[in-house]
Design a protein around this motif. Structure first.
Motif, PDB file in Angstrom:
ATOM      1  N   ASP A   9      34.178  14.403  -5.395  1.00 42.29           N
ATOM      2  CA  ASP A   9      34.116  15.470  -4.420  1.00 42.29           C
ATOM      3  C   ASP A   9      35.432  15.655  -3.675  1.00 42.29           C
ATOM      4  O   ASP A   9      35.569  16.556  -2.881  1.00 42.29           O
ATOM      5  N   GLN A  10      36.432  14.792  -3.945  1.00 36.68           N
ATOM      6  CA  GLN A  10      37.737  14.960  -3.339  1.00 36.68           C
ATOM      7  C   GLN A  10      38.599  15.958  -4.107  1.00 36.68           C
ATOM      8  O   GLN A  10      39.699  16.274  -3.678  1.00 36.68           O
ATOM      9  N   ARG A  11      38.108  16.453  -5.240  1.00 32.16           N
ATOM     10  CA  ARG A  11      38.918  17.401  -6.004  1.00 32.16           C
ATOM     11  C   ARG A  11      39.057  18.720  -5.257  1.00 32.16           C
ATOM     12  O   ARG A  11      40.001  19.458  -5.461  1.00 32.16           O
ATOM     13  N   ILE A  12      38.113  19.033  -4.409  1.00 35.07           N
ATOM     14  CA  ILE A  12      38.220  20.186  -3.528  1.00 35.07           C
ATOM     15  C   ILE A  12      38.774  19.677  -2.202  1.00 35.07           C
ATOM     16  O   ILE A  12      38.254  18.722  -1.645  1.00 35.07           O
ATOM     17  N   PRO A  13      39.840  20.287  -1.668  1.00 33.62           N
ATOM     18  CA  PRO A  13      40.412  19.805  -0.411  1.00 33.62           C
ATOM     19  C   PRO A  13      39.358  19.706   0.686  1.00 33.62           C
ATOM     20  O   PRO A  13      38.490  20.567   0.807  1.00 33.62           O
ATOM     21  N   ILE A  14      39.435  18.654   1.471  1.00 33.43           N
ATOM     22  CA  ILE A  14      38.425  18.383   2.478  1.00 33.43           C
ATOM     23  C   ILE A  14      38.316  19.517   3.490  1.00 33.43           C
ATOM     24  O   ILE A  14      37.255  19.759   4.065  1.00 33.43           O
ATOM     25  N   GLU A  15      39.411  20.261   3.698  1.00 37.07           N
ATOM     26  CA  GLU A  15      39.393  21.319   4.708  1.00 37.07           C
ATOM     27  C   GLU A  15      38.869  22.651   4.189  1.00 37.07           C
ATOM     28  O   GLU A  15      38.754  23.617   4.961  1.00 37.07           O
ATOM     29  N   GLU A  16      38.531  22.746   2.903  1.00 32.38           N
ATOM     30  CA  GLU A  16      38.223  24.041   2.303  1.00 32.38           C
ATOM     31  C   GLU A  16      37.038  24.730   2.988  1.00 32.38           C
ATOM     32  O   GLU A  16      37.078  25.912   3.317  1.00 32.38           O
ATOM     33  N   GLY A  17      35.956  23.987   3.200  1.00 29.38           N
ATOM     34  CA  GLY A  17      34.801  24.579   3.865  1.00 29.38           C
ATOM     35  C   GLY A  17      35.106  24.988   5.291  1.00 29.38           C
ATOM     36  O   GLY A  17      34.678  26.044   5.762  1.00 29.38           O
ATOM     37  N   ALA A  18      35.885  24.158   6.008  1.00 24.66           N
ATOM     38  CA  ALA A  18      36.246  24.482   7.393  1.00 24.66           C
ATOM     39  C   ALA A  18      37.090  25.748   7.458  1.00 24.66           C
ATOM     40  O   ALA A  18      36.946  26.556   8.386  1.00 24.66           O
ATOM     41  N   LEU A  19      37.952  25.953   6.475  1.00 17.29           N
ATOM     42  CA  LEU A  19      38.792  27.160   6.475  1.00 17.29           C
ATOM     43  C   LEU A  19      37.972  28.409   6.167  1.00 17.29           C
ATOM     44  O   LEU A  19      38.280  29.498   6.666  1.00 17.29           O
ATOM     45  N   LEU A  20      36.933  28.275   5.362  1.00 19.59           N
ATOM     46  CA  LEU A  20      36.051  29.421   5.143  1.00 19.59           C
ATOM     47  C   LEU A  20      35.311  29.787   6.435  1.00 19.59           C
ATOM     48  O   LEU A  20      35.109  30.975   6.728  1.00 19.59           O
ATOM     49  N   LEU A  21      34.958  28.796   7.212  1.00 20.14           N
ATOM     50  CA  LEU A  21      34.324  29.083   8.497  1.00 20.14           C
ATOM     51  C   LEU A  21      35.307  29.732   9.466  1.00 20.14           C
ATOM     52  O   LEU A  21      34.916  30.581  10.268  1.00 20.14           O
ATOM     53  N   VAL A  22      36.578  29.358   9.389  1.00 22.50           N
ATOM     54  CA  VAL A  22      37.600  30.028  10.197  1.00 22.50           C
ATOM     55  C   VAL A  22      37.635  31.518   9.846  1.00 22.50           C
ATOM     56  O   VAL A  22      37.656  32.379  10.729  1.00 22.50           O
ATOM     57  N   ARG A  23      37.629  31.820   8.560  1.00 22.81           N
ATOM     58  CA  ARG A  23      37.633  33.226   8.126  1.00 22.81           C
ATOM     59  C   ARG A  23      36.356  33.934   8.562  1.00 22.81           C
ATOM     60  O   ARG A  23      36.375  35.100   8.937  1.00 22.81           O
ATOM     61  N   TRP A  24      35.246  33.212   8.492  1.00 28.73           N
ATOM     62  CA  TRP A  24      33.957  33.800   8.856  1.00 28.73           C
ATOM     63  C   TRP A  24      33.970  34.284  10.307  1.00 28.73           C
ATOM     64  O   TRP A  24      33.457  35.348  10.632  1.00 28.73           O
ATOM     65  N   TYR A  25      34.573  33.470  11.187  1.00 27.33           N
ATOM     66  CA  TYR A  25      34.560  33.800  12.605  1.00 27.33           C
ATOM     67  C   TYR A  25      35.797  34.575  13.061  1.00 27.33           C
ATOM     68  O   TYR A  25      35.905  34.906  14.242  1.00 27.33           O
ATOM     69  N   ALA A  26      36.715  34.855  12.160  1.00 25.88           N
ATOM     70  CA  ALA A  26      37.875  35.660  12.522  1.00 25.88           C
ATOM     71  C   ALA A  26      37.441  37.107  12.735  1.00 25.88           C
ATOM     72  O   ALA A  26      36.488  37.587  12.130  1.00 25.88           O
ATOM     73  N   ALA A  27      38.119  37.795  13.648  1.00 22.88           N
ATOM     74  CA  ALA A  27      37.865  39.224  13.807  1.00 22.88           C
ATOM     75  C   ALA A  27      38.115  39.897  12.470  1.00 22.88           C
ATOM     76  O   ALA A  27      39.019  39.525  11.723  1.00 22.88           O
ATOM     77  N   SER A  28      37.306  40.907  12.152  1.00 24.61           N
ATOM     78  CA  SER A  28      37.375  41.515  10.817  1.00 24.61           C
ATOM     79  C   SER A  28      38.756  42.059  10.498  1.00 24.61           C
ATOM     80  O   SER A  28      39.207  41.998   9.352  1.00 24.61           O
ATOM     81  N   GLU A  29      39.483  42.555  11.503  1.00 28.02           N
ATOM     82  CA  GLU A  29      40.803  43.115  11.208  1.00 28.02           C
ATOM     83  C   GLU A  29      41.800  42.039  10.773  1.00 28.02           C
ATOM     84  O   GLU A  29      42.773  42.330  10.083  1.00 28.02           O
ATOM     85  N   GLU A  30      41.537  40.762  11.145  1.00 30.83           N
ATOM     86  CA  GLU A  30      42.449  39.698  10.737  1.00 30.83           C
ATOM     87  C   GLU A  30      42.450  39.509   9.225  1.00 30.83           C
ATOM     88  O   GLU A  30      43.409  38.984   8.665  1.00 30.83           O
ATOM     89  N   LEU A  31      41.362  39.904   8.569  1.00 27.99           N
ATOM     90  CA  LEU A  31      41.277  39.718   7.122  1.00 27.99           C
ATOM     91  C   LEU A  31      42.324  40.541   6.383  1.00 27.99           C
ATOM     92  O   LEU A  31      42.611  40.285   5.219  1.00 27.99           O
ATOM     93  N   PHE A  32      42.881  41.543   7.059  1.00 28.67           N
ATOM     94  CA  PHE A  32      43.865  42.399   6.403  1.00 28.67           C
ATOM     95  C   PHE A  32      45.292  42.034   6.812  1.00 28.67           C
ATOM     96  O   PHE A  32      46.240  42.682   6.399  1.00 28.67           O
ATOM     97  N   GLU A  33      45.474  41.021   7.649  1.00 28.30           N
ATOM     98  CA  GLU A  33      46.806  40.611   8.056  1.00 28.30           C
ATOM     99  C   GLU A  33      47.486  39.862   6.911  1.00 28.30           C
ATOM    100  O   GLU A  33      46.831  39.192   6.113  1.00 28.30           O
ATOM    101  N   PRO A  34      48.841  39.951   6.844  1.00 29.87           N
ATOM    102  CA  PRO A  34      49.565  39.245   5.768  1.00 29.87           C
ATOM    103  C   PRO A  34      49.290  37.738   5.784  1.00 29.87           C
ATOM    104  O   PRO A  34      49.188  37.105   4.745  1.00 29.87           O
ATOM    105  N   LEU A  35      49.197  37.166   6.966  1.00 28.82           N
ATOM    106  CA  LEU A  35      48.932  35.735   7.067  1.00 28.82           C
ATOM    107  C   LEU A  35      47.661  35.567   7.903  1.00 28.82           C
ATOM    108  O   LEU A  35      47.663  35.766   9.120  1.00 28.82           O
TER     109      LEU A  35
END
Length: 299
Positions: A9-35
């Protein structure tokens, strides 16, 4: 440093799920930002790992020898919790921002599980793989045992203190719970992810955002969905074993990504674009969950 032969289960970076949650809670307009917020997190994790690499390589060069994993986590604790000012949020333990990795990096406070993910992600980048340990009422990290040394445990919620097994036993006994060696077995990565999701489900329920809570519950396996539903009834009276995984009704810093209404919701109409963004991310999270679950079954 530990062997590169990590658990499946270490083949997937440990932070991967946490980063998806960051995207989930980001304001929708942030999804279109370059970074995006998630990519900024990755960049900061890379920078912290580079800093740690310098800290552990300099003594090794001076001594003409390689350092152990314990040396690496000792350097990590100094870098994050002494010099960097990261800490557990003891004044407001249930702050929901403490479950989101970008907020943890910005505010330098977090919950035990988010601080553990942060620390493990940094260490993995320098070749040191740490295990997650879910004691009753305590979430720790641990080095992997070697022929030369037993495991060292790291209490990231309390300034990165380094502990040994007797300390873990005392923690458990202090809650009036009989000790078992199983309590220091590594927590599978899929369980780390589901605990983080459950934290945010409880937060949504406490703030009255039931549509968001229902959508987050779709990320969990059926057995976990039932567990989350049952646990919500006792959310206002955490026990020693639950206290590390529940959130308070504090307002979120940002609004979660708009979600499509389900048939049982009385929500206002949601724009089609927002629906597509939400469902696309939901699918990514489901794929991650399915992959982690499949890898765990192969252990």
């Amino acid at each position: 440093s530990s062997s590169d032969a990590a658990a499946p289960d270490q083949r997937i970076p440990i932070e991967e799920g946490a980063l998806l949650l960051v995207r989930w809670y980001a304001a929708s307009e942030e999804l279109f930002e370059p970074l995006s917020a998630a990519e900024r997190c990755r960049a900061e994790l890379d920078a912290l790992a580079a800093q740690l690499r310098c800290m552990i390589q300099a003594p090794a060069r001076d001594a003409n020898a390689s350092l152990s994993d314990v040396d690496a986590v000792r350097a990590l604790s100094k870098m994050l919790f002494v010099d960097g000012g990261f800490t557990g949020n003891e004044s407001n333990y249930y702050a929901p921002e403490d479950s989101l990795l970008d907020c943890v990096l910005d505010r330098r406070t977090g919950r035990p599980i988010s601080l553990s993910v942060l620390s493990a992600a940094i260490c993995a980048r320098v070749g040191v793989h740490l295990d997650m340990i879910g004691l009753p009422g305590h979430f720790l990290l641990a080095t992997r045992p070697t022929a030369e040394s037993p495991r060292t445990f790291i209490d990231v919620y309390h300034q990165g203190q380094l502990l040994e097994l007797p300390h873990c036993i005392n923690i458990v006994i202090s809650y009036g719970i009989p000790w078992s060696e199983d309590m220091v077995a590594p927590v599978p990565q899929v369980e780390v992810w589901t605990r983080m999701v459950r934290n945010l489900i409880n937060c949504s329920k406490r703030t009255g955002d039931l549509p968001q809570a229902r959508l987050l519950q779709r990320l969990l396996p059926p057995a976990e969905e039932g567990r989350s539903t049952r646990s919500s009834s006792s959310a206002n009276s955490p026990s020693s074993s639950q206290v590390s995984y529940q959130l308070s009704p504090t307002s979120m810093r940002r609004s979660p990504l708009p979600i499509p209404p389900s048939p049982e919701d009385d929500a206002a109409e949601v724009p089609l674009e927002a629906q597509l963004l939400s469902q696309g991310m939901l699918e990514q999270m489901r794929v991650l969950m399915a992959t982690l679950s499949e890898q765990q079954m192969q252990l």
